[in-house]
Write an enzyme that holds these catalytic residues in place. Structure first.
Site, PDB file in Angstrom:
ATOM      1  N   ASP A  30     -94.514 -15.751-111.404  1.00  0.00           N
ATOM      2  CA  ASP A  30     -94.584 -15.757-112.871  1.00  0.00           C
ATOM      3  C   ASP A  30     -93.269 -16.227-113.488  1.00  0.00           C
ATOM      4  O   ASP A  30     -92.192 -16.030-112.910  1.00  0.00           O
ATOM      5  CB  ASP A  30     -94.923 -14.330-113.354  1.00  0.00           C
ATOM      6  CG  ASP A  30     -95.439 -14.328-114.787  1.00  0.00           C
ATOM      7  OD1 ASP A  30     -95.847 -15.402-115.291  1.00  0.00           O
ATOM      8  OD2 ASP A  30     -95.432 -13.244-115.406  1.00  0.00           O
ATOM      9  N   ASN A  32     -92.882 -19.504-115.113  1.00  0.00           N
ATOM     10  CA  ASN A  32     -92.686 -20.961-115.219  1.00  0.00           C
ATOM     11  C   ASN A  32     -92.514 -21.400-116.675  1.00  0.00           C
ATOM     12  O   ASN A  32     -91.670 -22.250-116.983  1.00  0.00           O
ATOM     13  CB  ASN A  32     -93.900 -21.712-114.645  1.00  0.00           C
ATOM     14  CG  ASN A  32     -94.081 -21.496-113.154  1.00  0.00           C
ATOM     15  OD1 ASN A  32     -93.230 -20.912-112.510  1.00  0.00           O
ATOM     16  ND2 ASN A  32     -95.198 -21.962-112.622  1.00  0.00           N
ATOM     17  N   ASN A  78    -106.571 -17.525-116.328  1.00  0.00           N
ATOM     18  CA  ASN A  78    -105.741 -18.669-116.743  1.00  0.00           C
ATOM     19  C   ASN A  78    -106.566 -19.824-117.332  1.00  0.00           C
ATOM     20  O   ASN A  78    -106.012 -20.739-117.955  1.00  0.00           O
ATOM     21  CB  ASN A  78    -104.881 -19.178-115.578  1.00  0.00           C
ATOM     22  CG  ASN A  78    -103.730 -18.254-115.220  1.00  0.00           C
ATOM     23  OD1 ASN A  78    -103.317 -18.162-114.064  1.00  0.00           O
ATOM     24  ND2 ASN A  78    -103.171 -17.536-116.204  1.00  0.00           N
ATOM     25  N   ARG A 204     -96.643  -5.795-114.155  1.00  0.00           N
ATOM     26  CA  ARG A 204     -98.082  -5.549-114.132  1.00  0.00           C
ATOM     27  C   ARG A 204     -98.706  -6.385-113.013  1.00  0.00           C
ATOM     28  O   ARG A 204     -98.107  -7.323-112.509  1.00  0.00           O
ATOM     29  CB  ARG A 204     -98.726  -5.853-115.488  1.00  0.00           C
ATOM     30  CG  ARG A 204     -98.446  -7.248-116.018  1.00  0.00           C
ATOM     31  CD  ARG A 204     -99.173  -7.515-117.342  1.00  0.00           C
ATOM     32  NE  ARG A 204     -98.750  -8.788-117.892  1.00  0.00           N
ATOM     33  CZ  ARG A 204     -97.775  -8.943-118.807  1.00  0.00           C
ATOM     34  NH1 ARG A 204     -97.161  -7.889-119.287  1.00  0.00           N
ATOM     35  NH2 ARG A 204     -97.437 -10.148-119.233  1.00  0.00           N
TER      36      ARG A 204
HETATM   37  C1  IPE Z   1    -100.564 -14.033-113.379  1.00  0.00           C
HETATM   38  O1  IPE Z   1     -99.649 -14.460-114.337  1.00  0.00           O
HETATM   39  C2  IPE Z   1    -101.286 -15.199-112.778  1.00  0.00           C
HETATM   40  C3  IPE Z   1    -100.484 -16.108-111.951  1.00  0.00           C
HETATM   41  C4  IPE Z   1     -99.225 -15.965-111.636  1.00  0.00           C
HETATM   42  C5  IPE Z   1    -101.207 -17.241-111.424  1.00  0.00           C
HETATM   43  P1  IPE Z   1    -100.005 -14.565-115.889  1.00  0.00           P
HETATM   44  O2  IPE Z   1     -98.795 -15.106-116.549  1.00  0.00           O
HETATM   45  O3  IPE Z   1    -101.281 -15.302-116.071  1.00  0.00           O
HETATM   46  O4  IPE Z   1    -100.250 -13.043-116.295  1.00  0.00           O
HETATM   47  P2  IPE Z   1    -100.123 -12.311-117.700  1.00  0.00           P
HETATM   48  O5  IPE Z   1    -100.971 -13.069-118.675  1.00  0.00           O
HETATM   49  O6  IPE Z   1     -98.685 -12.330-118.085  1.00  0.00           O
HETATM   50  O7  IPE Z   1    -100.593 -10.907-117.458  1.00  0.00           O
HETATM   51  C1  IPE Z   2     -96.774 -18.597-113.855  1.00  0.00           C
HETATM   52  O1  IPE Z   2     -95.991 -18.943-114.929  1.00  0.00           O
HETATM   53  C2  IPE Z   2     -97.744 -19.678-113.459  1.00  0.00           C
HETATM   54  C3  IPE Z   2     -99.141 -19.365-113.804  1.00  0.00           C
HETATM   55  C4  IPE Z   2     -99.575 -18.297-114.389  1.00  0.00           C
HETATM   56  C5  IPE Z   2    -100.108 -20.373-113.453  1.00  0.00           C
HETATM   57  P1  IPE Z   2     -96.468 -18.785-116.425  1.00  0.00           P
HETATM   58  O2  IPE Z   2     -97.073 -20.058-116.868  1.00  0.00           O
HETATM   59  O3  IPE Z   2     -97.338 -17.584-116.598  1.00  0.00           O
HETATM   60  O4  IPE Z   2     -95.089 -18.567-117.146  1.00  0.00           O
HETATM   61  P2  IPE Z   2     -94.754 -17.602-118.357  1.00  0.00           P
HETATM   62  O5  IPE Z   2     -95.236 -16.234-117.984  1.00  0.00           O
HETATM   63  O6  IPE Z   2     -95.475 -18.149-119.550  1.00  0.00           O
HETATM   64  O7  IPE Z   2     -93.272 -17.671-118.481  1.00  0.00           O
HETATM   65 MG    MG Z   3     -96.957 -15.655-117.038  1.00  0.00          MG
END
Ligand code: IPE
Ligand code: IPE
Ligand code: MG
Length: 259
Positions: A30, A32, A78, A204
């Site tokens: 998480d 990115n 997602n 979480r």
């Molecule tokens: C969990 O991260 C899913 C992945 C890392 C692929 P999210 O960024 O989607 O989760 P939430 O929305 O913060 O709970």
């Molecule tokens: C994790 O990074 C990758 C995926 C959930 C696919 P995020 O895209 O959730 O990055 P943040 O949480 O918005 O920083």
């Molecule tokens: Mg995220």
């Protein structure tokens, strides 16, 4: 249980002495988007940097005692992201497999993609099948990519598969126990995770490995996923090794004085 149902006893899947066997590390990759935002860049560049972090981590894992690495790449939730971001993430899975499959295979890595296949575009399904087929006989290391994966969806799919076996007359309701149910999850080929890591400071589970996390140690790291690599993995494993896993029992040290 009849062989035709594909239901099998996997009760031994979590076995082995924790100190000697290789670890199953699962990572919620998480952060990115935040990594990119901090640099004033589009989120897509954060995801691309995230793929490089994944490459570094996969490369480092075997030497750190990891036998199975499961990473959360795309959740069933997602899909609610903007269409261009969803398509970027789909494209990255494809690009990762295309660029790395040959090397992963050469290095003895078995690749498995867990999660729902339905709902993925045909070209993505095809590339997943190709990766799994090509690496099916590799035994040195297992990389599981959770893609279009949701813990609840996986549990619901397993429940449906069992119900269908009952409908076909191949199983009885009384046959269902934890081991049988577990054999129907998309993670059934691997042992349960020893540790679940989440990066980016969030604390979480976000629908990752809901059944499998029952006795996993949870490690939360502040590092954003694109900055992850060998050092961060080593820090997570060190934290894990300092934990006392009791599985509902009492600490090994206390057994001698317990009675
Ligand atoms: C969990 O991260 C899913 C992945 C890392 C692929 P999210 O960024 O989607 O989760 P939430 O929305 O913060 O709970
Ligand atoms: C994790 O990074 C990758 C995926 C959930 C696919 P995020 O895209 O959730 O990055 P943040 O949480 O918005 O920083
Ligand atoms: Mg995220």
């Amino acid at each position: 249980m009849s062989a035709t149902t594909g239901l099998q006893d996997v009760s031994a899947r979590a076995g082995g002495d924790a100190s000697s066997r290789s670890l199953h590390v699962a990572i919620i990759m998480d952060g990115n988007g935040r990594w990119a935002k901090r640099r004033g860049m589009p989120r897509a560049l954060g995801h691309r940097a995230g793929v490089n972090a994944l490459k570094r981590t996969v490369e480092a894992a075997p030497d750190q005692g990891v036998g199975v690495l499961t990473v959360f790449g795309f959740s069933t939730e997602n899909w609610s992201r903007p269409a261009h971001e969803v398509s970027e993430l789909m494209g990255l899975l494809k690009a990762y497999v295309e660029s790395d499959l040959e090397r992963l295979d050469r290095e003895g890595v078995r690749v498995r993609i867990i999660g729902r296949r339905t709902g993925l575009a045909p070209d993505i399904q095809e590339i997943i099948e190709r990766a799994e087929r090509r690496t099916a006989s590799n035994t040195k290391f297992t990389l599981q990519v959770a893609f279009n994966y949701g813990g609840r969806a996986d549990i619901a799919d397993a429940a449906r598969a069992f119900a269908e076996a009952v409908e076909r007359g191949e199983a009885k309701a009384a046959d269902l126990n934890e081991a049988v149910f577990e054999s129907l999850l998309s993670t059934s080929a691997a042992p349960a995770p020893d540790v679940i890591v989440r990066t980016s400071g969030e604390q979480r589970i976000s629908n990752f490995l809901l059944w499998e996390c029952a006795y996993a140690e949870l490690v939360f790291q502040d590092v954003l996923w694109p900055d992850y690599g060998p050092e961060a993995l080593s820090a997570a494993i060190t934290e894990y090794r300092g934990r006392d896993r009791r599985y509902g029992g009492i600490a090994a040290d206390d057994v001698a004085v317990a009675g």
